[in-house]
Design an enzyme around this catalytic site. Structure first.
Site, PDB file in Angstrom:
ATOM      1  N   ASP A  15     -29.446 -42.853  43.734  1.00 21.30           N
ATOM      2  CA  ASP A  15     -29.906 -41.883  42.752  1.00 21.30           C
ATOM      3  C   ASP A  15     -31.300 -42.353  42.310  1.00 21.30           C
ATOM      4  O   ASP A  15     -31.676 -43.508  42.544  1.00 21.30           O
ATOM      5  CB  ASP A  15     -28.909 -41.891  41.573  1.00 21.30           C
ATOM      6  N   ASP A  17     -33.424 -41.282  38.891  1.00 21.33           N
ATOM      7  CA  ASP A  17     -33.601 -41.564  37.457  1.00 21.33           C
ATOM      8  C   ASP A  17     -32.495 -42.454  36.911  1.00 21.33           C
ATOM      9  O   ASP A  17     -31.311 -42.141  37.063  1.00 21.33           O
ATOM     10  CB  ASP A  17     -33.597 -40.251  36.668  1.00 21.33           C
ATOM     11  N   ARG A 126     -35.371 -23.592  39.918  1.00 18.55           N
ATOM     12  CA  ARG A 126     -35.708 -24.329  41.149  1.00 18.55           C
ATOM     13  C   ARG A 126     -35.081 -23.617  42.334  1.00 18.55           C
ATOM     14  O   ARG A 126     -34.252 -22.735  42.167  1.00 18.55           O
ATOM     15  CB  ARG A 126     -35.190 -25.764  41.048  1.00 18.55           C
ATOM     16  N   ARG A 137     -39.131 -28.549  28.783  1.00 19.99           N
ATOM     17  CA  ARG A 137     -39.582 -29.564  29.742  1.00 19.99           C
ATOM     18  C   ARG A 137     -41.019 -29.997  29.486  1.00 19.99           C
ATOM     19  O   ARG A 137     -41.444 -31.037  29.972  1.00 19.99           O
ATOM     20  CB  ARG A 137     -39.430 -29.055  31.182  1.00 19.99           C
ATOM     21  N   ARG A 144     -39.341 -36.442  24.158  1.00 18.15           N
ATOM     22  CA  ARG A 144     -38.210 -36.642  25.088  1.00 18.15           C
ATOM     23  C   ARG A 144     -37.273 -37.725  24.538  1.00 18.15           C
ATOM     24  O   ARG A 144     -36.062 -37.549  24.466  1.00 18.15           O
ATOM     25  CB  ARG A 144     -38.783 -37.048  26.454  1.00 18.15           C
ATOM     26  N   SER A 182     -31.772 -32.626  29.790  1.00 20.79           N
ATOM     27  CA  SER A 182     -31.479 -31.289  30.334  1.00 20.79           C
ATOM     28  C   SER A 182     -30.104 -31.200  30.980  1.00 20.79           C
ATOM     29  O   SER A 182     -29.381 -32.193  31.089  1.00 20.79           O
ATOM     30  CB  SER A 182     -32.567 -30.914  31.340  1.00 20.79           C
ATOM     31  N   ASP A 184     -28.259 -29.447  34.525  1.00 21.61           N
ATOM     32  CA  ASP A 184     -28.463 -28.797  35.823  1.00 21.61           C
ATOM     33  C   ASP A 184     -27.341 -27.790  36.059  1.00 21.61           C
ATOM     34  O   ASP A 184     -26.169 -28.075  35.792  1.00 21.61           O
ATOM     35  CB  ASP A 184     -28.456 -29.834  36.955  1.00 21.61           C
ATOM     36  N   ASP A 212     -26.318 -44.118  38.210  1.00 21.80           N
ATOM     37  CA  ASP A 212     -26.012 -44.503  36.819  1.00 21.80           C
ATOM     38  C   ASP A 212     -25.158 -43.472  36.081  1.00 21.80           C
ATOM     39  O   ASP A 212     -24.477 -43.804  35.121  1.00 21.80           O
ATOM     40  CB  ASP A 212     -27.304 -44.770  36.022  1.00 21.80           C
ATOM     41  N   THR A 229     -18.029 -42.440  50.540  1.00 16.65           N
ATOM     42  CA  THR A 229     -18.991 -43.449  50.055  1.00 16.65           C
ATOM     43  C   THR A 229     -18.279 -44.641  49.421  1.00 16.65           C
ATOM     44  O   THR A 229     -17.128 -44.524  48.993  1.00 16.65           O
ATOM     45  CB  THR A 229     -19.936 -42.873  48.962  1.00 16.65           C
TER      46      THR A 229
HETATM   47  O1  M1P Z   1     -32.674 -36.924  38.379  1.00 16.70           O
HETATM   48  C1  M1P Z   1     -31.931 -36.690  37.239  1.00 16.70           C
HETATM   49  C2  M1P Z   1     -32.450 -35.522  36.433  1.00 16.70           C
HETATM   50  O2  M1P Z   1     -33.831 -35.686  36.151  1.00 16.70           O
HETATM   51  C3  M1P Z   1     -34.362 -34.755  35.268  1.00 16.70           C
HETATM   52  O3  M1P Z   1     -33.627 -34.829  34.079  1.00 16.70           O
HETATM   53  P1  M1P Z   1     -34.236 -34.924  32.582  1.00 16.70           P
HETATM   54  O4  M1P Z   1     -35.567 -34.263  32.587  1.00 16.70           O
HETATM   55  O5  M1P Z   1     -33.187 -34.265  31.764  1.00 16.70           O
HETATM   56  O6  M1P Z   1     -34.335 -36.408  32.271  1.00 16.70           O
HETATM   57  C4  M1P Z   1     -34.212 -33.345  35.800  1.00 16.70           C
HETATM   58  O7  M1P Z   1     -35.094 -33.170  36.868  1.00 16.70           O
HETATM   59  C5  M1P Z   1     -32.772 -33.088  36.246  1.00 16.70           C
HETATM   60  O8  M1P Z   1     -32.715 -31.873  36.957  1.00 16.70           O
HETATM   61  C6  M1P Z   1     -32.261 -34.194  37.117  1.00 16.70           C
HETATM   62  O9  M1P Z   1     -30.902 -33.997  37.427  1.00 16.70           O
END
Ligand code: M1P
Length: 251
Positions: A15, A17, A126, A137, A144, A182, A184, A212, A229
């Site tokens: 992953d 983020d 998207r 955003r 944030r 956010s 999804d 995470d 996995t």
């Molecule tokens: O990759 C994880 C998430 O990253 C962004 O989330 P946020 O802006 O809420 O931190 C978004 O691009 C989200 O779509 C994505 O799942």
């Protein structure tokens, strides 16, 4: 696929983020060098919820070419060896009427929230998902972080997800908390497990996944639990380096 000394039966899939980078931040030099060393030992893939441009901002503009597999938007936009091998379309799949109902509901719901700040881009459309963002955003990093803290205390996104499921129980949609600010929205089945078909086709016997958001409701949960996995739940990029080093010795 190139690379002679690498174990061709093994791939480490990450992953983005919270796993390779701090949320929506660029990867550190330490992480990029670690991934380079890892690529000499086995195959390496990335699977992010974000779209390609956001992942490129964080990992580097050549990200699709630098890793064996790059899966943006959960793998609905897929690259292998730098070439695009997959692309799904939310609008074709769900149709205008359904999506408009969700967008209208979401905008109304978000319009009634009182938050520390509200900025712009509350719905991002998207190619394979909608991203709903109560703070907007276009918020600054400070805004944030403030939203994220406020959300932890007030469960803004958790309640929003509950309301979405209550209003759209039969839409065949999944509402997932992926990042920091956010939600999804995508068709059921279009979670990160979607990308596994490309790895199965490539013939990997072992797929280690590191993420995470592995708890139920998080966008790493399905792939982490998937029988194809070996799932690893991490707490930060540093923890990722630690856990990968335990699985792949000699890094
Ligand atoms: O990759 C994880 C998430 O990253 C962004 O989330 P946020 O802006 O809420 O931190 C978004 O691009 C989200 O779509 C994505 O799942």
């Amino acid at each position: 696929m190139a690379g002679q000394q690498r174990d061709a039966s093994l791939i480490c899939l990450f992953d983005v983020d919270g796993t390779l980078t701090a949320p929506r931040q660029a990867a550190t030099q330490e992480m990029l060098e670690f991934l380079k060393r890892l690529k000499q030992k086995c195959y390496v893939g990335l699977v992010g919820g974000s779209d390609l441009s956001k992942i490129a901002e964080q990992i580097g503009s050549n990200v699709a070419k630098e890793y064996d597999f790059l899966f943006a938007e959960n793998g609905l936009v897929a690259f292998q060896d730098g070439k695009q091998v997959g692309q799904e379309n939310l609008l074709h799949n769900k149709g205008e009427e359904c999506l408009q109902k969700v967008i209208n509901f979401a905008l109304k719901y978000m319009s009634e929230l009182e938050l520390p700040a509200k900025r712009g881009t509350f719905v991002e459309f998207r190619s394979s998902m909608l991203n709903l963002c109560p703070v907007g955003r276009s918020c600054s990093q400070k805004e944030r972080d403030e939203f994220s803290e406020f959300d932890k205390k007030n469960n803004i996104r958790k309640k929003f997800v509950e309301a979405l499921y209550q209003n759209f129980p039969d839409a065949g949609l999944k509402f997932a908390i992926g990042g920091q600010i956010s939600i999804d929205v995508f068709p059921v089945g279009w979670d990160k497990t979607f990308c596994l078909q490309f790895l199965e086709k490539a013939g990997f016997k072992t797929i280690h996944f590191f993420g995470d958001k592995t708890n139920p409701g998080g966008n790493d949960h399905e792939i982490y639990k998937d029988s194809r996995t070996i799932g690893h739940s991490v707490t930060s990029p540093q923890d990722t380096i630690k856990q990968v080093s335990e699985v792949i010795p000699g890094l």
